[in-house]
Enzyme design. Structure first.
Site, mmCIF file in Angstrom:
data_model
loop_
_atom_site.group_PDB
_atom_site.id
_atom_site.type_symbol
_atom_site.label_atom_id
_atom_site.label_comp_id
_atom_site.label_asym_id
_atom_site.label_seq_id
_atom_site.Cartn_x
_atom_site.Cartn_y
_atom_site.Cartn_z
ATOM 1 N N ASP A 1 3.799 -14.648 -23.759
ATOM 2 C CA ASP A 1 4.505 -15.952 -22.457
ATOM 3 C C ASP A 1 4.019 -16.479 -22.066
ATOM 4 O O ASP A 1 4.724 -17.470 -22.709
ATOM 5 C CB ASP A 1 5.268 -14.564 -21.335
ATOM 6 C CG ASP A 1 5.633 -15.253 -20.896
ATOM 7 O OD1 ASP A 1 6.833 -15.552 -20.974
ATOM 8 O OD2 ASP A 1 5.565 -15.389 -19.329
ATOM 9 N N LYS B 1 -8.272 -11.677 -25.877
ATOM 10 C CA LYS B 1 -9.457 -11.309 -24.662
ATOM 11 C C LYS B 1 -10.295 -10.613 -25.550
ATOM 12 O O LYS B 1 -10.625 -9.985 -24.646
ATOM 13 C CB LYS B 1 -8.933 -11.733 -24.119
ATOM 14 C CG LYS B 1 -9.766 -12.186 -22.293
ATOM 15 C CD LYS B 1 -10.390 -13.742 -23.130
ATOM 16 C CE LYS B 1 -11.261 -13.789 -21.488
ATOM 17 N NZ LYS B 1 -12.114 -14.939 -21.495
ATOM 18 N N ASP C 1 -8.498 -18.380 -23.704
ATOM 19 C CA ASP C 1 -8.495 -19.192 -23.019
ATOM 20 C C ASP C 1 -8.588 -20.330 -23.373
ATOM 21 O O ASP C 1 -8.628 -21.465 -23.244
ATOM 22 C CB ASP C 1 -9.815 -19.398 -21.910
ATOM 23 C CG ASP C 1 -11.196 -18.579 -23.023
ATOM 24 O OD1 ASP C 1 -11.119 -18.069 -23.787
ATOM 25 O OD2 ASP C 1 -11.974 -18.187 -21.632
ATOM 26 N N TYR D 1 3.702 -5.275 -19.262
ATOM 27 C CA TYR D 1 4.646 -5.276 -18.844
ATOM 28 C C TYR D 1 5.258 -4.402 -19.009
ATOM 29 O O TYR D 1 6.102 -4.630 -18.265
ATOM 30 C CB TYR D 1 5.908 -6.248 -20.175
ATOM 31 C CG TYR D 1 5.243 -7.895 -19.790
ATOM 32 C CD1 TYR D 1 4.718 -8.485 -20.094
ATOM 33 C CD2 TYR D 1 7.031 -8.507 -20.007
ATOM 34 C CE1 TYR D 1 4.317 -10.280 -19.629
ATOM 35 C CE2 TYR D 1 6.968 -9.856 -19.472
ATOM 36 C CZ TYR D 1 5.997 -10.470 -19.571
ATOM 37 O OH TYR D 1 5.817 -12.169 -19.792
ATOM 38 N N ASP E 1 5.285 -21.020 -23.459
ATOM 39 C CA ASP E 1 5.506 -22.184 -22.493
ATOM 40 C C ASP E 1 4.959 -23.173 -22.557
ATOM 41 O O ASP E 1 5.084 -24.473 -22.818
ATOM 42 C CB ASP E 1 5.975 -21.666 -21.430
ATOM 43 C CG ASP E 1 7.108 -20.930 -20.672
ATOM 44 O OD1 ASP E 1 7.802 -20.405 -21.105
ATOM 45 O OD2 ASP E 1 7.064 -21.304 -19.488
HETATM 46 C C1 IPM Z 1 10.273 -15.322 -21.503
HETATM 47 C C2 IPM Z 1 10.333 -14.646 -19.840
HETATM 48 C C3 IPM Z 1 10.970 -13.638 -19.941
HETATM 49 C C4 IPM Z 1 9.499 -13.176 -20.148
HETATM 50 C C5 IPM Z 1 11.164 -13.460 -17.882
HETATM 51 C C6 IPM Z 1 12.329 -13.748 -18.178
HETATM 52 C C7 IPM Z 1 11.210 -11.716 -17.917
HETATM 53 O O1 IPM Z 1 9.745 -15.770 -19.323
HETATM 54 O O2 IPM Z 1 10.935 -14.551 -22.002
HETATM 55 O O3 IPM Z 1 9.620 -15.554 -22.291
HETATM 56 O O4 IPM Z 1 8.914 -13.085 -19.349
HETATM 57 O O5 IPM Z 1 9.656 -12.773 -21.193
HETATM 58 MG MG MG Z 2 7.962 -16.640 -20.769
#
Ligand code: IPM
Ligand code: MG
Length: 371
Positions: free
Chosen positions: A245, A189, A221, A142, A249
């Site tokens: 990240d 990884k 993975d 990042y 999700d």
């Molecule tokens: C998160 C989001 C952020 C990230 C974005 C909005 C930059 O997806 O907080 O998980 O990738 O960290």
């Molecule tokens: Mg995110």
């Protein structure tokens, strides 16, 4: 106690969900005789529209002068679909994380019995799922050097980690595991990436300082698969920025709705609390977004202030709404309640205005007119 809280409403549904958290915090303040003082700052697409800058200096100033930051959401489709945009809302959040050195993002993944039918997994796989992801937040790909060549045919993002960056979050994750089921899984990884091999080496090295914690290692993975196949095996998951990240999700689907998950980003100074969901622009302004991710983030903020009885009251109220079917549209698309109604019910529950001997119909008088 007196606490200064910086509030960044942000984009999309950010303002409406954060407003519910503020109501909840105000109710807590009233019940427990605290003073919460709010200072508002701009960030994201909202800040670009108003100032041209996704993170104005004034917002950084406000955050630096506060005990904690409550943040809504970031992002707008007009930037997502324009790869040439030089200024992007997300730059604001990334810069804030870096400036405040919020190096550890803590994302608890909890499942609720009453919501198991919403998850794509069988109920038997969801029982007793309760783990926490520790995502490194200020390093890795990042923040590495980014480059595109002149004729725009080659692009690169450098992924770098230092020993110091790995050590500080790893210690935090191990200490957290000691308070829980004493298991830590490093997701990396290491069969391919040099940075992952460094993570593995350092985590192995410090694991000896935490002999009561069982440490294991998993390639990302495989972890992506295991989170769906057998999520109850995890307790504390430690990982680098981008893997964290992605898997957070993925893990959010276990709880039934992305709208439910809170997060805390901590560092050396003040900490930031935000739901893990995005700005969900399709729902903005409709009073239908789920405020629980934000309200549970506010509960994490109360924990951070050492107000554990207070945070428990918030979580009890949240559980009560879920158990009684007082839920937003993402959870029940037919019998749903508005964002503001959920906020109000939670506040009333915290203030003990809802008597448990009152029947459901009376509580339901608050029901939205749509039903
Ligand atoms: C998160 C989001 C952020 C990230 C974005 C909005 C930059 O997806 O907080 O998980 O990738 O960290
Ligand atoms: Mg995110």
């Amino acid at each position: 106690m007196h606490k200064k809280i910086a509030v960044i409403l942000g984009d999309g549904i950010g303002p409406e969900v954060t407003q519910q958290s503020i109501r909840v915090l105000d109710t807590i303040a009233e019940q427990f005789e605290h003073q919460f003082e709010y200072a508002y700052g701009l960030m994201g697409a909202d800040a670009i529209d108003k100032t041209g800058n996704p993170l104005p200096d004034e917002t950084i100033e406000i955050c630096l002068n506060s005990d904690a930051i409550l943040f809504g959401a970031i992002g707008h489709p007009k930037y997502d679909n324009d790869p040439s945009a030089k200024v992007r809302p997300e730059q604001g959040l990334l810069k804030l994380r870096k400036t405040l050195q919020l190096f550890a993002n803590i994302r608890p993944v909890t499942t609720y019995a009453s919501l198991q039918h919403l998850a794509p997994l069988k109920a038997s796989q969801l029982e007793n799922v309760d783990f926490v992801i520790f995502r490194e937040l200020t390093g890795g790909i990042y923040f590495g050097h980014k480059e595109t060549n002149a004729d725009q045919t080659i692009a690169s993002d450098l992924c770098t980690y230092t020993r110091e960056e790995i050590l500080r979050i790893s210690h935090l994750a191990f200490q957290y595991a000691q308070q829980r089921r004493k298991k830590l899984t490093l997701v990396d990884k290491a069969n391919v990436l040099e940075t992952s091999r460094l993570w593995r080496k350092i985590v192995k090295e410090i694991a000896v300082e935490y002999p009561d914690v069982e440490t294991d290692f998993m390639f990302v993975d495989n972890a992506a698969m295991q989170i769906i196949l057998n999520p109850k095996q995890f307790d504390v998951v430690l990982t680098e920025n981008m893997f964290g990240d992605i898997i957070s999700d993925e893990a959010s689907v276990l709880s039934g709705s992305l709208g439910l998950l809170p997060s805390a980003s901590v560092g050396n100074g003040s900490a930031l609390f935000e739901p893990i969901h995005g700005s969900y622009p399709q729902a903005a302004g409709k009073d239908i977004a789920n405020p629980l991710g934000s309200i549970l983030s506010a509960a994490m903020m109360l924990d951070h202030f050492g107000m554990t009885e207070e945070s428990e009251r918030v979580r009890e109220a949240v559980n009560w709404t879920l158990q009684h079917g007082f839920v937003t549209k993402d959870i029940d698309s037919v019998n749903f309640y508005f964002t503001t109604t959920i906020g109000e019910l939670i506040c009333d529950h915290i203030a003990q205005k809802i008597r448990t001997d009152v029947n459901q119909t009376n509580i339901e008088l608050r029901k939205s007119t749509i039903i």
